[in-house]
Design a protein around this motif. Sequence first.
Motif, PDB file in Angstrom:
ATOM      1  N   ARG A 138       7.096  62.485 105.564  1.00 15.19           N
ATOM      2  CA  ARG A 138       7.045  63.940 105.377  1.00 15.19           C
ATOM      3  C   ARG A 138       8.331  64.494 104.777  1.00 15.19           C
ATOM      4  O   ARG A 138       8.418  65.693 104.533  1.00 15.19           O
ATOM      5  N   LEU A 139       9.313  63.644 104.547  1.00 20.79           N
ATOM      6  CA  LEU A 139      10.559  64.079 103.932  1.00 20.79           C
ATOM      7  C   LEU A 139      10.507  63.793 102.433  1.00 20.79           C
ATOM      8  O   LEU A 139      10.200  62.676 102.017  1.00 20.79           O
ATOM      9  N   VAL A 140      10.770  64.807 101.648  1.00 20.98           N
ATOM     10  CA  VAL A 140      10.841  64.640 100.189  1.00 20.98           C
ATOM     11  C   VAL A 140      12.305  64.649  99.807  1.00 20.98           C
ATOM     12  O   VAL A 140      12.985  65.681  99.914  1.00 20.98           O
ATOM     13  N   VAL A 141      12.808  63.480  99.399  1.00 24.02           N
ATOM     14  CA  VAL A 141      14.227  63.386  99.063  1.00 24.02           C
ATOM     15  C   VAL A 141      14.446  63.748  97.601  1.00 24.02           C
ATOM     16  O   VAL A 141      13.522  63.717  96.783  1.00 24.02           O
ATOM     17  N   ASN A 142      15.678  64.087  97.259  1.00 22.51           N
ATOM     18  CA  ASN A 142      16.001  64.502  95.895  1.00 22.51           C
ATOM     19  C   ASN A 142      16.526  63.319  95.079  1.00 22.51           C
ATOM     20  O   ASN A 142      16.628  62.186  95.568  1.00 22.51           O
ATOM     21  N   PHE A 143      16.879  63.610  93.836  1.00 23.52           N
ATOM     22  CA  PHE A 143      17.349  62.548  92.949  1.00 23.52           C
ATOM     23  C   PHE A 143      18.677  61.962  93.436  1.00 23.52           C
ATOM     24  O   PHE A 143      18.951  60.782  93.222  1.00 23.52           O
ATOM     25  N   GLN A 144      19.481  62.783  94.104  1.00 24.41           N
ATOM     26  CA  GLN A 144      20.766  62.305  94.600  1.00 24.41           C
ATOM     27  C   GLN A 144      20.562  61.192  95.632  1.00 24.41           C
ATOM     28  O   GLN A 144      21.281  60.189  95.648  1.00 24.41           O
ATOM     29  N   ALA A 145      19.556  61.369  96.505  1.00 20.17           N
ATOM     30  CA  ALA A 145      19.262  60.341  97.510  1.00 20.17           C
ATOM     31  C   ALA A 145      18.832  59.043  96.858  1.00 20.17           C
ATOM     32  O   ALA A 145      19.238  57.949  97.277  1.00 20.17           O
ATOM     33  N   GLU A 146      17.995  59.145  95.820  1.00 20.23           N
ATOM     34  CA  GLU A 146      17.540  57.942  95.119  1.00 20.23           C
ATOM     35  C   GLU A 146      18.705  57.273  94.396  1.00 20.23           C
ATOM     36  O   GLU A 146      18.821  56.041  94.391  1.00 20.23           O
ATOM     37  N   ALA A 147      19.578  58.083  93.797  1.00 24.85           N
ATOM     38  CA  ALA A 147      20.723  57.520  93.073  1.00 24.85           C
ATOM     39  C   ALA A 147      21.688  56.823  94.031  1.00 24.85           C
ATOM     40  O   ALA A 147      22.275  55.782  93.702  1.00 24.85           O
ATOM     41  N   ASP A 148      21.857  57.380  95.223  1.00 24.88           N
ATOM     42  CA  ASP A 148      22.778  56.804  96.213  1.00 24.88           C
ATOM     43  C   ASP A 148      22.119  55.742  97.074  1.00 24.88           C
ATOM     44  O   ASP A 148      22.766  55.147  97.947  1.00 24.88           O
ATOM     45  N   GLY A 149      20.813  55.504  96.867  1.00 28.79           N
ATOM     46  CA  GLY A 149      20.113  54.486  97.635  1.00 28.79           C
ATOM     47  C   GLY A 149      20.009  54.811  99.110  1.00 28.79           C
ATOM     48  O   GLY A 149      20.144  53.923  99.966  1.00 28.79           O
ATOM     49  N   ILE A 150      19.743  56.073  99.427  1.00 28.99           N
ATOM     50  CA  ILE A 150      19.670  56.502 100.819  1.00 28.99           C
ATOM     51  C   ILE A 150      18.256  56.297 101.353  1.00 28.99           C
ATOM     52  O   ILE A 150      17.311  56.923 100.863  1.00 28.99           O
TER      53      ILE A 150
END
Length: 327
Positions: free
Chosen positions: A306-318
Motif C-alpha cells: 500500500r506504499l507508493v514510493v518515489n523515484f528517489q527510493a528506487e534510485a537509492d535502493g530503499i
Amino acid sequence: MTTPPVENDLALLDRLAEARRELATQIGKRIVGQTQVVDDLVTALLAGGHVVLVGVPGLAKTLLVQTVAQALDLTFSRVQFTPDLMPSDITGTELMEEEPGTGKRAFRFAEGPVFANMVLADEINRAPPKTQAALLQAMQERTVTVAGRTYELPKPFFVLATQNPIEQEGTYPLPEAQLDRFMFELTVGYPSREEEEQIVMSTTGASQGDVRPVVGGEELLRLQRLVRRLPAPPSLVQYAVKLARSTRPDDPNASAKVKKYVSWGAGPRASQYLVLGAKARAAMDGRAMPDLDDVRSVAKAVLRHRLVVNFQAEADGIPTESLIEFP
C-alpha cells in the motif's frame, strides 16, 4: 468498555484454535516449511480477506492454495492470467440456447471460474487492466454483473493471486486501487537447504500426502463471524490507525524516511485490515482479545503493497518494508 465474548463464543474460539492446528497439520503433508506464509494465509482467510502471493516460480504457491482449499473443503478454481484473457473468461457470459421442444431461443448465463469459494488468479499481472478490473467488483462486493444482471458469488469467497517478481517484460502492474483490495501481500521465499532436501525427497517418490478436510464452508463462515465479534480495545484501534497514518508523508507521525521516500501512504482500509488481522491472529491462538503485538505481527503484510514510493527510493535502493516502522 469492551464486552467479553459469551460462553458459546468461547467454545467456538476453542474450536477455531483447534482448527488452526489441524489445518497446519494437513497443509504440512504437502507443503514443507513456509510456516509464516501458511499462518498469514490462514489469518487472512479467517478475516475474510484476499491475498497476493509474491515469489519466483517453483516455490509451490499454486500447490499451497490448492492444499488450503482442500483442507477447508472449499470449491476451487484456477485462472491462468495471460495477455489475451478477456473479462468474460473470468466472470462468465450469456449463451444463446434453443429449447428442444418449443424451438424458442433464450439467453442462459454460463458461470465463469470466479464462481467458486476460492479463486486462484495465477500470475495476475500478466493480464491487461480491463481483465484485472473484472475482479474488482467480485473482490469488494462478492457479486458479478453481466448484461445488466447481478449474480451473487458463493460464500465464503476468496481471491488468492500470485505474482512473479522476475520476468516483468509484458506484464501489467496492478493499479493501487486493486492492490488495496488485497488484505495481505505475502512474500514466498526460498526454502532452507534442509527443507529443500525434504521437498525433493517427498515429491520424487511414489506417494503424495493425502489432505483431509478439517473445516467446511459453513463452519468457516461461523469462525469468520466470531473473529469480527471479538472486542478490539480502543487503544488497539488507535494504535492501528496511528500506524497506518504514519506511512503518509504529510502526517505529523511520519518518519524522516517516509517523508523522503514515500509519495502515497496507506489508506483507511489498511487500518481496518490491521484490526481484523489482529483479531484473527488472537483467535488463532485461542485468545479472546487482540493486543498490540497482534497488530505488529500483521503490519508488514497489510502495509507493504500500500506504499507508493518515489523515484528517489528506487534510485537509492530503499526496500518498501524498511519504511514500515512501529511507533
